[in-house]
Design a protein around this motif. Structure first.
Motif, mmCIF file in Angstrom:
data_model
loop_
_atom_site.group_PDB
_atom_site.id
_atom_site.type_symbol
_atom_site.label_atom_id
_atom_site.label_comp_id
_atom_site.label_asym_id
_atom_site.label_seq_id
_atom_site.Cartn_x
_atom_site.Cartn_y
_atom_site.Cartn_z
ATOM 1 N N GLY A 174 0.802 -1.211 0.000
ATOM 2 C CA GLY A 174 0.000 0.000 0.000
ATOM 3 C C GLY A 174 0.838 1.265 0.000
ATOM 4 O O GLY A 174 0.376 2.318 0.460
ATOM 5 N N LYS A 175 2.053 1.182 -0.529
ATOM 6 C CA LYS A 175 2.949 2.331 -0.513
ATOM 7 C C LYS A 175 3.527 2.581 -1.905
ATOM 8 O O LYS A 175 3.281 1.828 -2.848
ATOM 9 C CB LYS A 175 4.087 2.103 0.487
ATOM 10 N N ARG A 176 4.301 3.657 -1.995
ATOM 11 C CA ARG A 176 4.989 4.004 -3.233
ATOM 12 C C ARG A 176 6.358 4.550 -2.866
ATOM 13 O O ARG A 176 6.480 5.419 -1.995
ATOM 14 C CB ARG A 176 4.193 5.054 -4.007
ATOM 15 N N LEU A 177 7.394 4.042 -3.522
ATOM 16 C CA LEU A 177 8.751 4.461 -3.192
ATOM 17 C C LEU A 177 9.010 5.889 -3.667
ATOM 18 O O LEU A 177 8.553 6.306 -4.734
ATOM 19 C CB LEU A 177 9.774 3.523 -3.826
ATOM 20 N N ASP A 178 9.757 6.620 -2.839
ATOM 21 C CA ASP A 178 10.150 7.997 -3.157
ATOM 22 C C ASP A 178 11.569 7.970 -3.724
ATOM 23 O O ASP A 178 12.531 7.769 -2.980
ATOM 24 C CB ASP A 178 10.095 8.860 -1.894
ATOM 25 N N TYR A 179 11.694 8.152 -5.036
ATOM 26 C CA TYR A 179 13.006 8.129 -5.681
ATOM 27 C C TYR A 179 13.565 9.542 -5.792
ATOM 28 O O TYR A 179 12.944 10.413 -6.403
ATOM 29 C CB TYR A 179 12.913 7.508 -7.079
ATOM 30 N N ARG A 180 14.743 9.764 -5.235
ATOM 31 C CA ARG A 180 15.404 11.053 -5.383
ATOM 32 C C ARG A 180 16.067 11.174 -6.744
ATOM 33 O O ARG A 180 16.178 12.269 -7.290
ATOM 34 C CB ARG A 180 16.440 11.249 -4.268
ATOM 35 N N ILE A 181 16.506 10.044 -7.276
ATOM 36 C CA ILE A 181 17.114 10.039 -8.599
ATOM 37 C C ILE A 181 17.041 8.632 -9.162
ATOM 38 O O ILE A 181 17.086 7.646 -8.415
ATOM 39 C CB ILE A 181 18.582 10.539 -8.556
ATOM 40 N N ARG A 182 16.923 8.542 -10.491
ATOM 41 C CA ARG A 182 16.949 7.257 -11.189
ATOM 42 C C ARG A 182 18.134 7.265 -12.144
ATOM 43 O O ARG A 182 18.347 8.242 -12.865
ATOM 44 C CB ARG A 182 15.645 7.042 -11.961
ATOM 45 N N LEU A 183 18.861 6.162 -12.156
ATOM 46 C CA LEU A 183 20.108 6.091 -12.912
ATOM 47 C C LEU A 183 20.074 4.925 -13.897
ATOM 48 O O LEU A 183 19.158 4.107 -13.887
ATOM 49 C CB LEU A 183 21.283 5.956 -11.941
ATOM 50 N N ALA A 184 21.117 4.845 -14.714
ATOM 51 C CA ALA A 184 21.108 3.890 -15.822
ATOM 52 C C ALA A 184 21.684 2.529 -15.474
ATOM 53 O O ALA A 184 21.493 1.576 -16.237
ATOM 54 C CB ALA A 184 21.872 4.472 -17.011
ATOM 55 N N SER A 185 22.396 2.390 -14.360
ATOM 56 C CA SER A 185 23.052 1.115 -14.062
ATOM 57 C C SER A 185 23.071 0.859 -12.566
ATOM 58 O O SER A 185 22.951 1.788 -11.755
ATOM 59 C CB SER A 185 24.485 1.104 -14.604
ATOM 60 N N PHE A 186 23.227 -0.426 -12.210
ATOM 61 C CA PHE A 186 23.343 -0.789 -10.798
ATOM 62 C C PHE A 186 24.571 -0.137 -10.166
ATOM 63 O O PHE A 186 24.537 0.285 -9.010
ATOM 64 C CB PHE A 186 23.442 -2.308 -10.659
ATOM 65 N N GLU A 187 25.664 -0.079 -10.913
ATOM 66 C CA GLU A 187 26.892 0.509 -10.383
ATOM 67 C C GLU A 187 26.689 1.975 -10.025
ATOM 68 O O GLU A 187 27.159 2.455 -8.982
ATOM 69 C CB GLU A 187 28.028 0.370 -11.393
ATOM 70 N N SER A 188 25.965 2.701 -10.878
ATOM 71 C CA SER A 188 25.681 4.111 -10.602
ATOM 72 C C SER A 188 24.799 4.255 -9.363
ATOM 73 O O SER A 188 24.997 5.167 -8.550
ATOM 74 C CB SER A 188 24.993 4.755 -11.811
ATOM 75 N N VAL A 189 23.843 3.356 -9.205
ATOM 76 C CA VAL A 189 22.997 3.379 -8.010
ATOM 77 C C VAL A 189 23.857 3.228 -6.761
ATOM 78 O O VAL A 189 23.711 3.981 -5.786
ATOM 79 C CB VAL A 189 21.934 2.261 -8.074
ATOM 80 N N CYS A 190 24.778 2.278 -6.782
ATOM 81 C CA CYS A 190 25.636 2.048 -5.615
ATOM 82 C C CYS A 190 26.499 3.266 -5.311
ATOM 83 O O CYS A 190 26.672 3.649 -4.136
ATOM 84 C CB CYS A 190 26.513 0.818 -5.849
ATOM 85 N N ARG A 191 27.048 3.899 -6.331
ATOM 86 C CA ARG A 191 27.905 5.070 -6.101
ATOM 87 C C ARG A 191 27.126 6.225 -5.481
ATOM 88 O O ARG A 191 27.608 6.874 -4.544
ATOM 89 C CB ARG A 191 28.555 5.507 -7.415
ATOM 90 N N VAL A 192 25.924 6.484 -5.983
ATOM 91 C CA VAL A 192 25.126 7.589 -5.448
ATOM 92 C C VAL A 192 24.631 7.264 -4.041
ATOM 93 O O VAL A 192 24.583 8.138 -3.166
ATOM 94 C CB VAL A 192 23.957 7.908 -6.403
#
Length: 306
Positions: free
Chosen positions: A186-204
């Motif tokens: 019953g929720k929705r995730l709040d994304y501050r930013i969306r990136l192109a790769s898993f590696e970029s997600v980990c760095r941010v």
């Protein structure tokens, strides 16, 4: 063929059949029920012709063909590049059309003959498909090392769903998978930013911008360089296994069967041992449906979800 020629041929078919195949509107056209039926059977005919051509060409020139492969995000990122590179090097006459899809969509595409081979999570309904374990692929939560959650070793999606997230771009198979489970809460995730790769997600994430959910293999590889802490997810859906899926292995073109064999040769043998024990004790079940899973007779390297 030009658009005008195609339109004339369709009108000729409609006159011959005595019924409309398309609904023509100012903004475009839509197929009628008869048109959708024609499209379905036409695809099957083209598929069979493609299989015939692939088989005959393979006999004449040696391993010539085209394989339509669908895979989820994690397999494309972590597992397939080197495996497919090795396969294409061994079979220079075979080409692969690789496309990323959510696991649910991969299962549906296989059932409708829209692809030849799929690599999907066994956490979804794979009923009616022949499957074989490929690789373990658990999901994990990543946080910055100075994040309050960094003191913990495990958590669940329900506990962190209200926090700020860093995720993959819209259209990602993994993001679609996560969105499905978040909706069940019953929720929705709040994304501050969306990136192109898993590696970029980990760095941010390592910069403290938010938290993220990525395959554990990616998280472990990026932990030191990105400055992140990896937490296990206690949710059952996060303990994923990747499986190789086909609709009917015997009807596959030779090139597709060769790809399936190559993928299974690269599978984690520990999963195969676990699967074998499960089948011998009669406890093999589909994780998504809870229904029994039995090996396909005559094809010991592939099993079917009923």
């Amino acid at each position: 063929m030009t658009l005008a020629s195609a339109s004339e041929r369709i009108r000729a078919m409609e006159q011959s059949l005595g019924l409309p195949l398309l609904v023509r509107e100012r903004r475009g056209v839509q197929p009628t029920p008869a048109g959708r039926s024609l499209l379905h059977h036409a695809r099957l005919v083209l598929l069979q012709l493609d299989h015939l051509q692939g088989e005959l060409t393979a006999y004449g020139t040696g391993h010539k063909g085209h394989v339509r492969l669908l895979s989820n995000s994690s397999a494309i990122s972590e597992h397939l590049p080197s495996i497919l590179g090795d396969f294409l090097g061994r079979y220079p006459g075979i080409s692969i059309d690789l496309e990323e899809r959510p696991s649910e969509a991969i299962a549906d595409a296989l059932r409708s003959d829209a692809c030849d081979v799929g690599i999907a999570s066994d956490a979804v309904d794979l009923g009616g498909l022949h499957t074989e374990p490929f690789r373990a692929d658990p999901l994990a939560l990543v946080v910055a090392r100075n994040h309050p959650l960094a003191r913990r070793s495990a958590t669940s999606l329900a506990e962190v769903a209200d926090l700020a997230f860093v995720g993959l771009a819209e259209g990602s198979a993994l993001q679609a998978h996560l969105a499905q489970h978040v909706r069940r809460l019953g929720k929705r995730l709040d994304y501050r930013i969306r990136l192109a790769s898993f590696e970029s997600v980990c760095r941010v994430v390592g910069q403290g911008i938010g938290i993220g959910i990525v395959p554990r293999a990616v998280a472990a590889r990026c932990a030191r360089s990105a400055g992140i802490k990896v937490l296990s997810l206690a949710d059952a859906w996060a303990a994923r296994r990747l499986v190789v899926c086909v609709r009917d292995r015997e009807s596959l073109a030779l090139s597709a069967r060769q790809l399936v064999a190559h993928l299974l040769a690269a599978a984690d043998p520990r999963l195969a041992v676990t699967e074998s024990r499960s089948q011998r004790t009669g406890t093999g079940v589909s994780r998504a449906t809870g229904t029994a899973v039995t090996p396909l007779l005559g094809l010991p390297s592939i099993r079917r979800s009923e």
